[in-house]
Design a protein around this motif. Structure first.
Motif, PDB file in Angstrom:
ATOM      1  N   ASN A  86     -20.245 -20.296  -3.362  1.00 24.22           N
ATOM      2  CA  ASN A  86     -19.055 -19.742  -2.736  1.00 24.22           C
ATOM      3  C   ASN A  86     -19.295 -17.913  -4.114  1.00 24.22           C
ATOM      4  OD1 ASN A  86     -17.229 -18.254  -2.587  1.00 24.22           O
ATOM      5  ND2 ASN A  86     -15.679 -18.988  -4.347  1.00 24.22           N
ATOM      6  N   ILE A  87     -19.099 -17.352  -3.847  1.00 25.92           N
ATOM      7  CA  ILE A  87     -18.863 -16.044  -4.441  1.00 25.92           C
ATOM      8  C   ILE A  87     -17.328 -15.884  -4.424  1.00 25.92           C
ATOM      9  CG2 ILE A  87     -19.410 -13.344  -4.616  1.00 25.92           C
ATOM     10  CD1 ILE A  87     -22.537 -14.586  -4.053  1.00 25.92           C
ATOM     11  N   ASN A  88     -17.369 -15.231  -5.310  1.00 22.05           N
ATOM     12  CA  ASN A  88     -15.208 -15.112  -5.647  1.00 22.05           C
ATOM     13  C   ASN A  88     -15.288 -13.629  -6.308  1.00 22.05           C
ATOM     14  OD1 ASN A  88     -13.287 -14.752  -7.521  1.00 22.05           O
ATOM     15  ND2 ASN A  88     -12.134 -15.780  -5.614  1.00 22.05           N
ATOM     16  N   PHE A  89     -14.428 -12.691  -5.191  1.00 21.34           N
ATOM     17  CA  PHE A  89     -14.343 -11.200  -5.323  1.00 21.34           C
ATOM     18  C   PHE A  89     -12.332 -11.109  -5.561  1.00 21.34           C
ATOM     19  CE2 PHE A  89     -18.236 -11.747  -3.357  1.00 21.34           C
ATOM     20  CZ  PHE A  89     -18.629 -10.761  -3.613  1.00 21.34           C
ATOM     21  N   PHE A  90     -12.378 -10.018  -6.259  1.00 15.36           N
ATOM     22  CA  PHE A  90     -10.707  -9.832  -6.298  1.00 15.36           C
ATOM     23  C   PHE A  90     -10.453  -8.808  -5.284  1.00 15.36           C
ATOM     24  CE2 PHE A  90     -10.106 -10.129 -10.917  1.00 15.36           C
ATOM     25  CZ  PHE A  90     -10.059 -11.659 -10.813  1.00 15.36           C
ATOM     26  N   ALA A  91      -9.331  -8.882  -4.412  1.00 13.10           N
ATOM     27  CA  ALA A  91      -9.320  -7.299  -3.502  1.00 13.10           C
ATOM     28  C   ALA A  91      -7.945  -7.668  -3.670  1.00 13.10           C
ATOM     29  CB  ALA A  91      -9.055  -8.988  -1.883  1.00 13.10           C
ATOM     30  N   HIS A  92      -7.336  -6.819  -4.851  1.00  9.04           N
ATOM     31  CA  HIS A  92      -6.158  -5.935  -5.213  1.00  9.04           C
ATOM     32  C   HIS A  92      -6.582  -4.937  -4.333  1.00  9.04           C
ATOM     33  CE1 HIS A  92      -9.518  -5.391  -8.437  1.00  9.04           C
ATOM     34  NE2 HIS A  92      -8.940  -4.779  -9.090  1.00  9.04           N
ATOM     35  N   LYS A  93      -5.525  -3.592  -4.749  1.00  7.96           N
ATOM     36  CA  LYS A  93      -5.572  -1.986  -4.867  1.00  7.96           C
ATOM     37  C   LYS A  93      -5.839  -1.523  -6.249  1.00  7.96           C
ATOM     38  CE  LYS A  93      -5.019  -2.554   0.071  1.00  7.96           C
ATOM     39  NZ  LYS A  93      -5.128  -3.448  -0.065  1.00  7.96           N
ATOM     40  N   GLN A  94      -6.974  -0.790  -6.251  1.00 12.62           N
ATOM     41  CA  GLN A  94      -7.420  -0.306  -7.623  1.00 12.62           C
ATOM     42  C   GLN A  94      -6.053   0.815  -7.876  1.00 12.62           C
ATOM     43  OE1 GLN A  94      -8.992  -1.676  -9.976  1.00 12.62           O
ATOM     44  NE2 GLN A  94      -9.159  -0.421 -11.524  1.00 12.62           N
ATOM     45  N   PRO A  95      -5.166   0.392  -8.905  1.00 11.63           N
ATOM     46  CA  PRO A  95      -4.330   1.382  -9.099  1.00 11.63           C
ATOM     47  C   PRO A  95      -4.671   3.087  -9.976  1.00 11.63           C
ATOM     48  CG  PRO A  95      -4.256  -0.263 -11.265  1.00 11.63           C
ATOM     49  CD  PRO A  95      -4.602  -1.076  -9.805  1.00 11.63           C
ATOM     50  N   GLN A  96      -4.324   3.766 -10.274  1.00 14.12           N
ATOM     51  CA  GLN A  96      -4.312   5.113 -10.284  1.00 14.12           C
ATOM     52  C   GLN A  96      -4.001   4.823 -11.859  1.00 14.12           C
ATOM     53  OE1 GLN A  96      -6.542   8.013  -9.188  1.00 14.12           O
ATOM     54  NE2 GLN A  96      -6.506   6.598  -7.370  1.00 14.12           N
ATOM     55  N   ALA A  97      -4.491   5.712 -13.081  1.00 12.82           N
ATOM     56  CA  ALA A  97      -5.024   5.330 -14.113  1.00 12.82           C
ATOM     57  C   ALA A  97      -2.826   6.446 -13.761  1.00 12.82           C
ATOM     58  CB  ALA A  97      -6.156   5.602 -15.213  1.00 12.82           C
ATOM     59  N   ASP A  98      -2.288   6.513 -14.657  1.00 15.32           N
ATOM     60  CA  ASP A  98      -1.208   7.174 -15.593  1.00 15.32           C
ATOM     61  C   ASP A  98      -1.268   7.273 -16.812  1.00 15.32           C
ATOM     62  OD1 ASP A  98       2.103   8.120 -16.345  1.00 15.32           O
ATOM     63  OD2 ASP A  98       2.184   8.031 -13.393  1.00 15.32           O
ATOM     64  N   ALA A  99      -1.519   8.745 -17.204  1.00 10.54           N
ATOM     65  CA  ALA A  99      -1.467   8.954 -18.680  1.00 10.54           C
ATOM     66  C   ALA A  99      -0.449   8.745 -19.620  1.00 10.54           C
ATOM     67  CB  ALA A  99      -1.574  10.499 -18.423  1.00 10.54           C
ATOM     68  N   ALA A 100       0.651   8.920 -19.041  1.00  7.01           N
ATOM     69  CA  ALA A 100       2.558   8.997 -19.273  1.00  7.01           C
ATOM     70  C   ALA A 100       2.226   6.846 -19.847  1.00  7.01           C
ATOM     71  CB  ALA A 100       3.996   9.314 -18.681  1.00  7.01           C
ATOM     72  N   GLN A 101       2.365   6.480 -18.803  1.00  5.82           N
ATOM     73  CA  GLN A 101       1.926   4.767 -18.885  1.00  5.82           C
ATOM     74  C   GLN A 101       0.854   4.505 -19.966  1.00  5.82           C
ATOM     75  OE1 GLN A 101       1.337   2.763 -15.120  1.00  5.82           O
ATOM     76  NE2 GLN A 101       2.786   1.474 -15.487  1.00  5.82           N
ATOM     77  N   PRO A 131     -12.288  -4.010  -7.048  1.00  6.37           N
ATOM     78  CA  PRO A 131     -12.135  -4.477  -6.609  1.00  6.37           C
ATOM     79  C   PRO A 131     -13.364  -4.943  -4.860  1.00  6.37           C
ATOM     80  CG  PRO A 131     -10.895  -2.371  -6.296  1.00  6.37           C
ATOM     81  CD  PRO A 131     -11.936  -2.813  -7.498  1.00  6.37           C
ATOM     82  N   PHE A 132     -12.822  -5.704  -4.127  1.00  4.50           N
ATOM     83  CA  PHE A 132     -14.082  -5.435  -3.372  1.00  4.50           C
ATOM     84  C   PHE A 132     -14.090  -4.653  -2.734  1.00  4.50           C
ATOM     85  CE2 PHE A 132     -15.934  -7.425   0.571  1.00  4.50           C
ATOM     86  CZ  PHE A 132     -17.278  -7.229   0.618  1.00  4.50           C
ATOM     87  N   HIS A 151      -9.294 -12.743  -4.021  1.00  4.45           N
ATOM     88  CA  HIS A 151      -8.202 -13.316  -4.887  1.00  4.45           C
ATOM     89  C   HIS A 151      -7.339 -11.523  -4.518  1.00  4.45           C
ATOM     90  CE1 HIS A 151      -6.175 -16.193  -7.689  1.00  4.45           C
ATOM     91  NE2 HIS A 151      -6.268 -15.508  -8.599  1.00  4.45           N
ATOM     92  N   PHE A 152      -6.420 -12.168  -5.117  1.00  2.96           N
ATOM     93  CA  PHE A 152      -5.366 -11.241  -4.782  1.00  2.96           C
ATOM     94  C   PHE A 152      -5.388 -10.634  -2.883  1.00  2.96           C
ATOM     95  CE2 PHE A 152      -6.332 -10.442  -8.733  1.00  2.96           C
ATOM     96  CZ  PHE A 152      -5.812 -10.846  -8.970  1.00  2.96           C
ATOM     97  N   GLY A 153      -4.798 -11.404  -2.195  1.00  3.10           N
ATOM     98  CA  GLY A 153      -5.362 -11.318  -0.709  1.00  3.10           C
ATOM     99  C   GLY A 153      -6.401 -11.068  -0.282  1.00  3.10           C
ATOM    100  N   LEU A 154      -6.983  -9.803   0.812  1.00  3.39           N
ATOM    101  CA  LEU A 154      -8.156 -10.435   1.869  1.00  3.39           C
ATOM    102  C   LEU A 154      -8.271  -8.693   1.664  1.00  3.39           C
ATOM    103  CD1 LEU A 154      -7.450 -12.398   4.858  1.00  3.39           C
ATOM    104  CD2 LEU A 154      -9.032 -13.105   3.167  1.00  3.39           C
ATOM    105  N   PRO A 155     -10.009  -8.608   1.545  1.00  8.00           N
ATOM    106  CA  PRO A 155     -10.096  -6.692   1.366  1.00  8.00           C
ATOM    107  C   PRO A 155      -9.700  -6.313   2.862  1.00  8.00           C
ATOM    108  CG  PRO A 155     -11.784  -8.617   1.745  1.00  8.00           C
ATOM    109  CD  PRO A 155     -10.969  -9.053   1.873  1.00  8.00           C
ATOM    110  N   GLU A 156     -10.131  -4.419   3.165  1.00 10.44           N
ATOM    111  CA  GLU A 156      -9.524  -3.983   4.885  1.00 10.44           C
ATOM    112  C   GLU A 156     -10.142  -5.158   5.661  1.00 10.44           C
ATOM    113  OE1 GLU A 156     -11.653   0.005   4.200  1.00 10.44           O
ATOM    114  OE2 GLU A 156     -10.532  -0.179   2.811  1.00 10.44           O
ATOM    115  N   GLN A 157      -9.741  -4.783   6.936  1.00 11.49           N
ATOM    116  CA  GLN A 157     -10.719  -5.023   8.202  1.00 11.49           C
ATOM    117  C   GLN A 157     -12.153  -4.938   8.306  1.00 11.49           C
ATOM    118  OE1 GLN A 157      -8.526  -7.116   9.583  1.00 11.49           O
ATOM    119  NE2 GLN A 157     -10.855  -7.578  10.394  1.00 11.49           N
ATOM    120  N   THR A 158     -12.332  -3.055   7.458  1.00  8.26           N
ATOM    121  CA  THR A 158     -13.987  -3.274   7.629  1.00  8.26           C
ATOM    122  C   THR A 158     -14.586  -3.930   6.898  1.00  8.26           C
ATOM    123  OG1 THR A 158     -13.286  -0.760   6.371  1.00  8.26           O
ATOM    124  CG2 THR A 158     -13.429  -0.867   8.731  1.00  8.26           C
TER     125      THR A 158
END
Length: 374
Positions: A86-101, A131-132, A151-158
């Motif tokens: 098995n090869i495991n990937f993360f399927a998270h949505k990569q957030p935009q870096a927020d300078a203040a945060q 993310p994948f 991990h973190f769901g599934l990637p987009e359909q395509t």
């Protein structure tokens, strides 16, 4: 009459479990209904190969590997075994870096930075976990592994369509019944029910509300009842007794991670191994300090003093950039007080030995595998 009805229901449950075990074994063509959990940072191809040779499904963690390194690891597995892996990937949505945060997070870490003589210049670039995407999909199409997990769901359909077109069986982690239903509807062939006991990152993808999370032996039967695909249990499964309990509750198989972290073939660091074998392993907590995502690890000074869940931490995986220099600085002093010591709640029961020996001890509680594979 009541006893006869109970006996009948038990027999029906056992027959259903045998059928779902058989489906799992045939689907991924393994001898044992056991998956070696992908564990970035504590394993590579060596553990995956050992698990495959033991009759289980070995796994490669890919989310932190650049393409060239991932290809090298896949080829290393292929050179040493012809068994499915098995090869495991993360399927998270990569957030935009927020300078203040980011500034607020760095400010929260300043007392520790001052102690180690660190500055903003030491903050690493990027989030560390990708993310994948198209590049990873092309690797799947090139190597055509038997199983691809997320991990973190599934990637987009395509992207998922590309994985499916490679012929790979698709697995993904669910931490709630709602997530399990979503995964089945989205095309997952196998669902991994991840209980709250599990070490490392929670696979949560529909909500960040920790009150939705439950233990393996509460989550497992509910997920089994909610979906029609095979369900693999993970979290707190570390010995024969817990393996048997998972099977009795309807699991088609089990996935083990912490139980293999002391294996001869694991790359667990000396500091991490020492922590796992100490009384400290009795106390784990969910924390967002190391990556921004909720993950379970052994409590250390960083978790105690910064608070396990710190509101200043940027979202997953962005918190890692500022936390990583603290780990590096402390480990140079032979200290694990700022390290991510991932471990499940049953870590004190983890044992040493070869991966095959550990897997054999755990599967002894499962019973006769042929009951579910014929």
């Amino acid at each position: 009459m009541l006893r006869e009805k109970k006996t009948c229901r038990l027999a029906q449950t056992q027959e259903q479990t045998m059928n779902t075990v058989s489906r799992l074994l045939k689907l991924i063509q393994i001898r044992l209904p056991l998956i070696q959990a992908p564990m970035a940072g504590v394993q590579g191809s060596r553990l995956a190969v050992a698990a495959c040779r033991a009759g289980a499904l070995g796994s490669l963690p890919a989310a932190m590997l650049p393409a060239e390194r991932l290809c090298a690891e896949i080829e290393a597995v292929r050179r040493q075994t012809d068994r499915p892996f098995n090869i495991n990937f993360f399927a998270h949505k990569q957030p935009q870096a927020d300078a203040a945060q980011q500034a607020a997070w760095l400010q929260a870490l300043q007392p520790f930075y001052r102690e180690f003589g660190l500055s903003e210049a030491d903050v690493a670039a990027g989030g560390g976990r990708q993310p994948f995407g198209e590049e990873q999909a092309e690797i799947v199409l090139r190597y055509r592994p038997a199983v691809v997990s997320f991990h973190f769901g599934l990637p987009e359909q395509t992207l998922l369509d590309k994985v499916k077109s490679s012929g790979a069986v698709v697995m993904s982690s669910a931490t709630t019944v709602e997530e399990a239903r979503r995964l089945e509807a989205g095309g997952a062939d196998i669902i991994i029910a991840q209980g709250l006991e599990a070490g490392g990152h929670r696979g949560m993808f529909l909500s960040r509300d920790l009150t939705t999370q439950s233990g393996t032996f509460s989550l497992l039967p509910q997920v089994c009842a909610a979906v029609s695909v095979p369900v693999v249990a993970t979290g707190g499964i570390c010995n024969a007794a817990t393996a048997r309990a998972a099977r009795d509750l309807g699991a088609a198989g089990i996935q083990i991670g912490t139980a293999l972290m002391l294996a001869d073939e694991a790359d667990t660091s000396p500091l991490h191994r020492a922590a796992l074998q100490s009384s400290r392993a009795e106390y784990t907590a969910l924390t967002n300090l190391f990556s921004g995502g909720f993950a379970r690890g052994i409590v250390n000074r960083f978790i105690r003093e910064a608070g396990p869940i710190n509101p200043a931490a940027p979202p997953f995986p962005l918190a890692q950039a500022a936390a990583a220099p603290l780990k590096a600085a402390a480990e140079k002093q032979s200290s694990d007080e700022f390290s991510s010591l991932w471990a499940g709640q049953n870590a004190p029961l983890a044992e040493t030995g070869s991966a095959a020996e550990i897997i054999g001890r755990i599967m002894a509680g499962w019973g006769n595998v042929s009951e579910g594979s014929e």
